[in-house]
Design a protein around this motif. Structure first.
Motif, PDB file in Angstrom:
ATOM      1  N   PRO A 441       0.827  -1.215   0.000  1.00 20.04           N
ATOM      2  CA  PRO A 441       0.000   0.000   0.000  1.00 20.04           C
ATOM      3  C   PRO A 441       0.857   1.261   0.000  1.00 20.04           C
ATOM      4  CG  PRO A 441      -0.117  -1.157   2.127  1.00 20.04           C
ATOM      5  CD  PRO A 441       0.676  -2.030   1.200  1.00 20.04           C
ATOM      6  N   VAL A 442       0.326   2.319  -0.576  1.00 24.01           N
ATOM      7  CA  VAL A 442       1.047   3.595  -0.575  1.00 24.01           C
ATOM      8  C   VAL A 442       0.999   4.153   0.847  1.00 24.01           C
ATOM      9  CG1 VAL A 442       1.190   5.901  -1.599  1.00 24.01           C
ATOM     10  CG2 VAL A 442       0.211   4.003  -2.923  1.00 24.01           C
ATOM     11  N   PRO A 443       2.175   4.385   1.442  1.00 24.33           N
ATOM     12  CA  PRO A 443       2.156   4.898   2.817  1.00 24.33           C
ATOM     13  C   PRO A 443       1.433   6.240   2.917  1.00 24.33           C
ATOM     14  CG  PRO A 443       4.363   4.146   2.213  1.00 24.33           C
ATOM     15  CD  PRO A 443       3.541   4.143   0.960  1.00 24.33           C
ATOM     16  N   GLU A 444       0.823   6.459   4.053  1.00 20.90           N
ATOM     17  CA  GLU A 444       0.077   7.693   4.331  1.00 20.90           C
ATOM     18  C   GLU A 444       0.955   8.921   4.016  1.00 20.90           C
ATOM     19  OE1 GLU A 444      -3.075   7.721   5.354  1.00 20.90           O
ATOM     20  OE2 GLU A 444      -3.086   9.920   5.430  1.00 20.90           O
ATOM     21  N   GLY A 445       0.414   9.833   3.256  1.00 20.34           N
ATOM     22  CA  GLY A 445       1.152  11.064   2.980  1.00 20.34           C
ATOM     23  C   GLY A 445       2.097  10.976   1.793  1.00 20.34           C
ATOM     24  N   HIS A 446       2.280   9.774   1.236  1.00 21.48           N
ATOM     25  CA  HIS A 446       3.151   9.645   0.053  1.00 21.48           C
ATOM     26  C   HIS A 446       2.307   9.663  -1.212  1.00 21.48           C
ATOM     27  CE1 HIS A 446       6.549   7.420   2.451  1.00 21.48           C
ATOM     28  NE2 HIS A 446       6.177   8.554   2.988  1.00 21.48           N
ATOM     29  N   GLY A 447       2.964   9.958  -2.312  1.00 19.51           N
ATOM     30  CA  GLY A 447       2.307   9.812  -3.605  1.00 19.51           C
ATOM     31  C   GLY A 447       3.067   8.767  -4.400  1.00 19.51           C
ATOM     32  N   ARG A 448       2.319   7.936  -5.120  1.00 18.00           N
ATOM     33  CA  ARG A 448       2.981   6.914  -5.946  1.00 18.00           C
ATOM     34  C   ARG A 448       2.728   7.218  -7.415  1.00 18.00           C
ATOM     35  NH1 ARG A 448       2.115   0.915  -4.231  1.00 18.00           N
ATOM     36  NH2 ARG A 448       3.651   1.667  -2.723  1.00 18.00           N
ATOM     37  N   VAL A 618       6.901   9.178  -3.465  1.00 16.99           N
ATOM     38  CA  VAL A 618       7.528  10.420  -2.997  1.00 16.99           C
ATOM     39  C   VAL A 618       6.737  11.005  -1.838  1.00 16.99           C
ATOM     40  CG1 VAL A 618       8.377  10.994  -5.320  1.00 16.99           C
ATOM     41  CG2 VAL A 618       6.228  12.005  -4.511  1.00 16.99           C
ATOM     42  N   GLU A 619       7.462  11.842  -1.105  1.00 18.39           N
ATOM     43  CA  GLU A 619       6.794  12.650  -0.091  1.00 18.39           C
ATOM     44  C   GLU A 619       7.120  14.099  -0.451  1.00 18.39           C
ATOM     45  OE1 GLU A 619       6.283  12.265   4.677  1.00 18.39           O
ATOM     46  OE2 GLU A 619       8.307  12.125   3.899  1.00 18.39           O
ATOM     47  N   VAL A 627      10.930  17.621  -2.517  1.00 16.59           N
ATOM     48  CA  VAL A 627      10.461  16.264  -2.790  1.00 16.59           C
ATOM     49  C   VAL A 627      11.480  15.262  -2.250  1.00 16.59           C
ATOM     50  CG1 VAL A 627       9.935  14.579  -4.592  1.00 16.59           C
ATOM     51  CG2 VAL A 627       9.238  16.960  -4.880  1.00 16.59           C
ATOM     52  N   ASP A 628      10.989  14.301  -1.519  1.00 24.83           N
ATOM     53  CA  ASP A 628      11.830  13.248  -0.988  1.00 24.83           C
ATOM     54  C   ASP A 628      11.449  11.951  -1.708  1.00 24.83           C
ATOM     55  OD1 ASP A 628      13.760  12.366   0.656  1.00 24.83           O
ATOM     56  OD2 ASP A 628      12.601  12.513   2.525  1.00 24.83           O
ATOM     57  N   ILE A 629      12.419  11.329  -2.360  1.00 28.70           N
ATOM     58  CA  ILE A 629      12.156  10.040  -3.014  1.00 28.70           C
ATOM     59  C   ILE A 629      12.204   8.972  -1.922  1.00 28.70           C
ATOM     60  CG2 ILE A 629      12.928   8.391  -4.773  1.00 28.70           C
ATOM     61  CD1 ILE A 629      12.277  10.982  -6.140  1.00 28.70           C
ATOM     62  N   LYS A 630      11.069   8.357  -1.630  1.00 25.67           N
ATOM     63  CA  LYS A 630      11.004   7.405  -0.518  1.00 25.67           C
ATOM     64  C   LYS A 630      11.284   5.971  -0.977  1.00 25.67           C
ATOM     65  CE  LYS A 630      10.015   8.823   3.008  1.00 25.67           C
ATOM     66  NZ  LYS A 630      10.843   9.601   3.970  1.00 25.67           N
ATOM     67  N   ARG A 631      10.827   5.648  -2.154  1.00 22.97           N
ATOM     68  CA  ARG A 631      11.019   4.278  -2.636  1.00 22.97           C
ATOM     69  C   ARG A 631      11.026   4.318  -4.161  1.00 22.97           C
ATOM     70  NH1 ARG A 631       7.551  -1.156  -0.794  1.00 22.97           N
ATOM     71  NH2 ARG A 631       8.956  -2.627  -1.794  1.00 22.97           N
ATOM     72  N   TYR A 632      11.872   3.482  -4.773  1.00 18.58           N
ATOM     73  CA  TYR A 632      11.985   3.524  -6.230  1.00 18.58           C
ATOM     74  C   TYR A 632      12.256   2.114  -6.736  1.00 18.58           C
ATOM     75  CZ  TYR A 632      12.750   5.996 -10.649  1.00 18.58           C
ATOM     76  OH  TYR A 632      12.606   6.492 -11.925  1.00 18.58           O
ATOM     77  N   ALA A 728       4.096  10.670  -9.480  1.00 21.93           N
ATOM     78  CA  ALA A 728       4.103  10.480  -8.023  1.00 21.93           C
ATOM     79  C   ALA A 728       3.832  11.820  -7.325  1.00 21.93           C
ATOM     80  CB  ALA A 728       5.442   9.900  -7.576  1.00 21.93           C
ATOM     81  N   ILE A 729       4.496  12.863  -7.806  1.00 21.72           N
ATOM     82  CA  ILE A 729       4.274  14.190  -7.218  1.00 21.72           C
ATOM     83  C   ILE A 729       2.816  14.607  -7.424  1.00 21.72           C
ATOM     84  CG2 ILE A 729       4.859  16.654  -7.408  1.00 21.72           C
ATOM     85  CD1 ILE A 729       7.754  15.747  -8.111  1.00 21.72           C
TER      86      ILE A 729
END
Lengths: 762, 159
Positions: A441-448, A618-619, A627-632, A728-729
């Motif tokens: 799942p997309v973590p709360e507050g992130h955009g995928r 991203v967050e 922008v913080d890249i959280k997972r790629y 994602a943004i």
């Protein structure tokens, strides 16, 4: 006998021992101890140091150059200007190339070379540059490509007329070419559409950002022979182009390859080598020229800035029925952006029937654009993939399912007329859907976001040789430069063919005189194409081994088979013989019959197109726009990963280059037409703390036209990056950005807009 | 022209003497006068870290140090990192885990990582990322670099 191109011998059931493993690359140990020699690392006896004087103006007539004071400075051995280069016709390929490395009538961008000095020390050379007097007549300049297209824009080349426009007025323009590529009937397609989205996008140039500035040592011999040591993506291209602009014979020039400290397309063409050669010719001593980072930014190729308007339509059931685009590519001061890749690749991966594209290439007062991984494609795909995801959203479909529904497959005929063979886009999308990242799942507050990409992959003119030494070990001579580990991959394929351990096989990179022609290392072609000629060479050597074993046993050749490094009798009817190893045959026959070798040159075809899908979380800090890249995760079809670690490295490196282009990197010009961020402090590339680990999924849908099934993995990993991060943004802030880079000030503007108006829109 | 300055310094345990102009940087002299070209110059402004060396125990960009400052100092470069034929665990892990592609940033990154592990033998991924934030790599996307440093640190802790 069928050639390797007609019959690759690809077999999915073949048991592989070496291909598909991760051995240490042969060039690695010298690189970790600091002994590997790069462009700037060669030191020759009597060597001088060259420095280049550059224009402070973005556009000016070069009225006069007085070098007398510089020449008089003790320690200065030669000073060169336009007068020392052949005057080639303006507006031609060689005329443009020559004028880009040394300005002639005009300077076209800030940083354009106008003179050069060779001296006994770098500090004397620098002092001498200050003694050169130049009279400029400053002209109005134009930086922005759209401004450059306007009728009243300052004209760079008064002899330029737009190609591709029938009945165009015979008057000067900055538009180099208009290219129309279309298929089907877009009007009919849009009429069928239930949803149509049209958006405008723009991108800024980013620099290839190789950490090694261009460096070379040139030595002009007393007989007119020229030796050049440099970092380059192709010795033969350098040789032939240097010969053309210095009006000498290719055979008089020997270009050697240093280790290459990154190129990414930026070292396909040259800037300093002819200057160093002419300095050396006049000084009669070897001359080293190494660019500073500032010079790299101001005078070597960034990528094309673009403006695009893209429109796509889909039916309710999720079928894309039409796509249309108008594209503008800024090529810098001279043509050569390879802009045609943009329209050719932008929609290719979807099985579209109706496409219409119009593209323009435009000159302006910036350094000439150079190639960068998938030249002119990622910045256009940014827009296409934004619209594709937006269409999926509007239709209430999962973005990967929507792409699957429209995915091109074998048999699809592209906009540029090629019908796809076996391709792996569907498998890539399916692997992406199943991967751990997409199923989490997309973590709360992130955009995928997700985005897909395509690159043709390339073959082309290639030559290589393989020799079995008398002790049975194997040497390989390659003519393609190794930008990130192709040598070991090619050795692995040769070892697999010959059934010998990898440590018995070594490859060296030949200079331009050692082998026939090799096209530059570019377009994801080297492991594929050089691999092909070396496999072919290995197979020739195997045929010779069989012949010699037959002679040793005095049996017909048909009675001998080769496998796992040994010649054996094909059956007991042939006779009882102990198997003969490669080493035994080589030891017995190298003197009597000559070396066992293979040599192959061909225009390699059969490249397999590559496809990828990127997934990014991203967050976005809504206070600062950061922008913080959280997972790629990069999912891509490699065809076959010869050395999986290296394939992962290509995926990961491409993704992070894209992160830089997406979020930060851009050329910033002042009103005065001067570049304001020509250092790594002001031009910010991603650092280790900017990115997470980059996960990879290697999909393997073999290319049936290659003996091991490989496709090429250098370009595709950059193509989807910008679109995936943009999407994602978009999902994080509620509106998809349409301008690159997606920097904090721009995102803050968009966030404000969403807060005030809500929803998507342009 | 101003006379050159005589400098005596120790590089990788060996004493060296050289003459330099007062404006010359340490990286310039290491590469030019001493022919230790393993240290790379990528930007000359201290932003890329390719010229990282250990200078009297401190990690520095040798493009930001004047050569005359090296007088009486001890310098460690990439050429001194392996113990004879024995590679440093960082060098070995970079090879095994493919922590390098083109290799131009590798000497600087190895030197910087060694300085980190001397100070902190058990760094987290985040600590490594921030420590190496002064060393640009354009090829790898950093993933395999970070993994190589983590693996080398683990091996060194085990001794």
């Amino acid at each position: 006998m069928a050639t390797i191109l007609e019959e690759s011998g690809f077999s999915p059931d073949r048991k592989l021992k070496i291909v598909g493993t991760n051995p240490i690359k042969h060039d690695g140990p010298d690189k970790v101890v600091g002994r590997a020699k790069f462009g700037a690392d060669l030191i020759l006896p009597g060597m001088l140091f060259g420095k280049i004087l550059r224009s402070p103006h973005p556009h000016a007539v070069l009225k006069s150059i007085d070098i007398s004071k510089a020449e008089a400075l003790p320690g200065v051995k030669s000073v060169v200007t336009r007068e020392d280069f052949p005057e080639l016709p303006r507006g031609t390929q060689w005329g443009n190339l020559s004028r880009n490395i040394m300005a002639r009538e005009k300077v076209f961008y800030e940083g354009h070379a106008v003179a050069a000095v060779a001296a006994t020390s770098e500090s004397i050379a620098k002092k001498a540059l200050k003694l050169i007097d130049i009279e400029y007549e400053v002209l109005p300049h134009v930086i922005d490509p759209i401004e450059a297209m306007k009728p009243d824009a300052p004209i760079l080349h008064d002899d330029l007329r737009t190609k591709g426009v029938e009945g165009a007025e015979d008057k000067p323009t900055n538009v180099v070419e208009r290219l129309d590529l279309a298929m089907g009937d877009v009007e009919k397609g849009f009429a069928e559409a239930d949803v149509v989205i049209e958006r405008e996008f723009d991108s800024q140039p980013m620099h290839q950002g190789y950490i090694e500035p261009q460096g070379c040592v040139a030595s002009y011999g007393e007989d007119g022979g020229i030796e050049v040591w440099c970092c380059n993506q192709g010795t033969h291209a350098y040789r032939d182009q240097i010969a053309a602009i210095l009006e000498t014979d290719s055979s008089k020039i020997r270009v050697s390859q240093s280790e290459m400290g990154g190129g990414f397309g930026g070292k396909v063409g040259f800037y300093i080598e002819p200057v160093a050669i002419v300095l050396s010719r006049m000084a009669r001593r070897p001359v080293k020229v190494v660019l500073t980072r500032n010079e790299v930014f101001r005078s070597t190729g960034p990528v094309a800035a673009t403006r695009s308007r893209i429109k796509m339509g889909a039916t309710k059931d999720g079928r894309i029925v039409a796509a249309e685009a108008e594209l503008v590519f800024q090529t810098g001061a001279f043509t050569g952006s390879m802009f045609f890749n943009g329209p050719m690749a932008m929609f290719t991966r979807y099985a579209l029937e109706n496409i219409k594209t119009v593209s323009y290439e435009v000159v302006s007062n910036r350094p000439k654009v150079a190639a960068f991984r998938a030249p002119c494609v990622p910045q256009i795909v940014f827009g296409v993939e934004g619209i594709v995801s937006e269409l999926a959203d509007k239709l209430g479909m999962d973005p990967i399912d929507f792409r699957l529904k429209n995915a091109a497959e074998e048999g699809y005929t592209t906009l540029y007329g090629v019908t796809f063979g076996r391709i792996g886009f569907v498998e890539t999308l399916e692997a992406a859907k199943k991967c751990d990242h997409y199923t989490s799942p997309v973590p709360e507050g992130h955009g995928r976001g997700v985005a897909a990409g395509f690159w043709f992959n390339r073959g082309g003119d290639t030559t290589g040789s393989l020799t079995i030494t008398p002790d049975g070990s194997v040497t390989i001579l390659l003519g393609t430069s190794d930008v990130a580990g192709s040598r070991v991959s090619i050795c692995m394929m040769a070892a697999e063919e010959l059934g010998v351990p990898l440590d018995k096989v070594r490859a060296v990179l030949g200079d331009s005189s050692a082998l026939g022609n090799n096209r530059v290392t570019a377009g994801s072609r080297t492991t594929f194409s050089s691999g092909m000629v070396i496999i072919d060479s290995a197979r020739q050597a195997i045929a010779e081994l069989v012949k010699r074993a037959a002679e040793i046993w005095d049996v017909p050749e048909e009675g001998v088979v080769f496998g796992d490094g040994y010649c054996r009798p094909s059956s007991s009817n042939v006779g009882e013989f102990e198997p003969l190893s490669i080493a035994e045959i080589a030891a017995k026959t190298s003197v009597s019959h000559g070396a066992i070798s293979g040599h192959s040159e061909m225009n390699v075809t059969g490249e397999g197109p590559g496809f990828g899908l990127h997934i990014v979380d991203v967050e976005v800090d809504k206070e600062t726009g950061r922008v913080d890249i959280k997972r790629y995760t990069v999912v891509e079809d490699a065809g076959k990963a010869i050395h999986p670690q290296q394939v992962e490295g290509q995926y990961q490196g491409g993704a992070v280059q894209g992160v830089g282009w997406a979020l930060n990197e851009a050329y910033v010009y002042g009103e005065d037409g001067r570049l304001q961020n020509s250092s790594f402090l002001d031009y910010r590339m991603p650092v280790a703390s900017d990115v997470p680990m980059i996960d990879t999924v290697i999909v393997e849908v073999p290319n049936p036209k290659h003996p091991y099934g490989l496709r090429g993995v250098g370009e595709v990993p950059v193509v989807p990056t910008l679109g995936a991060i943009g999407n994602a943004i978009g999902n994080a802030i509620g509106v998809r950005p349409q301008s690159l880079p997606m920097s904090p000030p721009r995102l803050l503007e968009l966030i404000d807009k969403v807060d005030n108006n809500g929803g998507n829109g342009s | 022209m101003a006379k050159k300055v005589h400098v005596t310094t120790t590089v990788n345990g060996d004493e060296h003497e050289f003459l330099c102009e007062t404006s010359q940087t340490l990286v310039d002299v290491l590469r030019g006068e001493l022919e230790l070209t393993g240290t790379k110059e990528g930007c000359s402004t201290g932003d890329c870290g390719a010229c990282s060396v250990i200078f009297d125990g401190n990690l520095v960009c040798s493009c930001l140090v004047l050569a005359i400052e090296a007088d009486g100092k001890s310098i460690e470069t990439i050429e001194g990192m392996a113990d004879g034929k024995e590679l440093h665990p960082l060098q070995q892990k970079f090879l095994e885990l493919n922590g390098l592609q083109c290799g131009i940033c590798t000497p600087g990154i190895l030197i910087a990582a060694k300085a980190l592990l001397q100070r902190n033998p058990d760094p987290t991924e985040t600590e490594i990322r921030f420590w190496l934030a002064g060393n640009l790599c354009r090829c790898t996307g950093y993933d395999k670099i970070i993994r190589s440093v983590l693996a080398a640190a683990a091996e060194m802790r085990e001794g």
